[in-house]
Design an enzyme around this catalytic site. Sequence first.
Site, mmCIF file in Angstrom:
data_model
loop_
_atom_site.group_PDB
_atom_site.id
_atom_site.type_symbol
_atom_site.label_atom_id
_atom_site.label_comp_id
_atom_site.label_asym_id
_atom_site.label_seq_id
_atom_site.Cartn_x
_atom_site.Cartn_y
_atom_site.Cartn_z
ATOM 1 N N ASN A 191 -2.513 49.244 13.230
ATOM 2 C CA ASN A 191 -2.679 47.987 12.495
ATOM 3 C C ASN A 191 -4.104 47.491 12.704
ATOM 4 O OD1 ASN A 191 -2.611 45.422 11.452
ATOM 5 N ND2 ASN A 191 -1.178 44.593 12.971
ATOM 6 N N LYS B 47 -5.539 45.044 11.380
ATOM 7 C CA LYS B 47 -5.681 43.586 11.210
ATOM 8 C C LYS B 47 -6.906 43.308 10.325
ATOM 9 C CE LYS B 47 -3.217 42.990 15.448
ATOM 10 N NZ LYS B 47 -2.826 42.120 16.537
ATOM 11 N N HIS C 77 4.948 40.551 10.628
ATOM 12 C CA HIS C 77 4.124 40.599 11.846
ATOM 13 C C HIS C 77 4.051 39.194 12.451
ATOM 14 C CE1 HIS C 77 0.658 40.933 14.482
ATOM 15 N NE2 HIS C 77 0.893 42.232 14.498
ATOM 16 N N GLU D 1 1.741 37.524 13.591
ATOM 17 C CA GLU D 1 0.638 36.676 13.113
ATOM 18 C C GLU D 1 0.971 36.080 11.744
ATOM 19 O OE1 GLU D 1 -2.377 39.663 13.721
ATOM 20 O OE2 GLU D 1 -2.040 39.458 15.880
ATOM 21 N N GLU E 138 7.444 43.764 18.977
ATOM 22 C CA GLU E 138 6.142 43.339 19.476
ATOM 23 C C GLU E 138 6.270 41.980 20.147
ATOM 24 O OE1 GLU E 138 2.685 45.373 17.185
ATOM 25 O OE2 GLU E 138 3.309 43.618 16.084
ATOM 26 N N GLY F 7 -2.578 41.779 21.728
ATOM 27 C CA GLY F 7 -4.001 41.463 21.880
ATOM 28 C C GLY F 7 -4.357 40.808 23.195
ATOM 29 N N SER G 100 -0.593 45.606 22.990
ATOM 30 C CA SER G 100 -1.524 46.169 23.971
ATOM 31 C C SER G 100 -1.195 47.610 24.354
ATOM 32 C CB SER G 100 -1.618 45.264 25.210
ATOM 33 O OG SER G 100 -2.102 43.982 24.846
HETATM 34 P P1 PGA Z 1 -2.531 45.009 19.944
HETATM 35 O O1 PGA Z 1 -1.825 44.544 18.576
HETATM 36 O O2 PGA Z 1 -2.263 46.484 20.100
HETATM 37 O O3 PGA Z 1 -3.991 44.711 19.748
HETATM 38 O O4 PGA Z 1 -1.915 44.220 21.053
HETATM 39 C C1 PGA Z 1 -0.594 45.060 18.167
HETATM 40 C C2 PGA Z 1 -0.170 44.443 16.851
HETATM 41 O O5 PGA Z 1 -0.321 43.228 16.687
HETATM 42 O O6 PGA Z 1 0.327 45.138 15.957
#
Ligand code: PGA
Length: 253
Positions: free
Chosen positions: A9, A11, A95, A97, A167, A173, A212
Amino acid sequence: MRRPMVAGNWKMHGSRAANSALLTDLELRVKADWPIDVAVFAPFVYLPDAVRMLTDSSIAVGAQNVCAETSGAFTGEVAAAMLKDIGCSHVLIGHSERRAWYHEDDALIARKIIVALATGLTPILCVGETLQEREAEKTEAVIARQIDAVLKTNGAPAFSRLIVAYEPVWAIGTGRTATPDQAQAVHQFIRGRISGQDANIGGQVRLLYGGSVKAGNAADLFSMPDVDGGLVGGASLNAEEFADICAAAAARH
Ligand code: PGA
């Protein structure tokens, strides 16, 4: 046997030049005969470039979001049929976000799953609890609500055509990965929830862990019986690291 999957992803990162360099490198590193599915989820505007670059590769391309409506007066939105039209095969839906910053609720997410499936896209349904919810011991209640919204609207058969990504919001993140045991516990819960409706479908559905995931922790996470791969954010922007995560998934079985 569930085929492992690793999804990157991106983003809201990248540029034409950066994406081109990343995908060129990735194609050399991810071997076509690895027994896994690999997909990258680029920002909308870069999807046609990604599709073109990956035409003859084993790496699939997906979008990070889709509109719940099929067409019409929805300024700024992108329809599932448009994603299909340009060669996308997958789409992220729900997601954290999107849920947090764009107020997507379970009902909207269930509708997005409907349009994606009707269009022939494979959705990755994202679920996960916040730190506050985990600390209040509400993890299972939150996950159950998120899964049940889709089960209720789409029925268990929808889960034979989609992928679920667990997640935990506190792990996205932050560098604070869920332990393999924490991931396994929630994955087992999700599988059980779906199996409660249809044991066969529950047993087959692929469950990815996200939050992460790095080259250094992927093998431990993927060694858990119900962790079928990963949804990778930050580490997917580095071809070497992302390919190492794919290699860890390929070594799973
Ligand atoms: P990250 O994000 O690996 O940077 O923690 C995962 C995601 O939001 O899909």
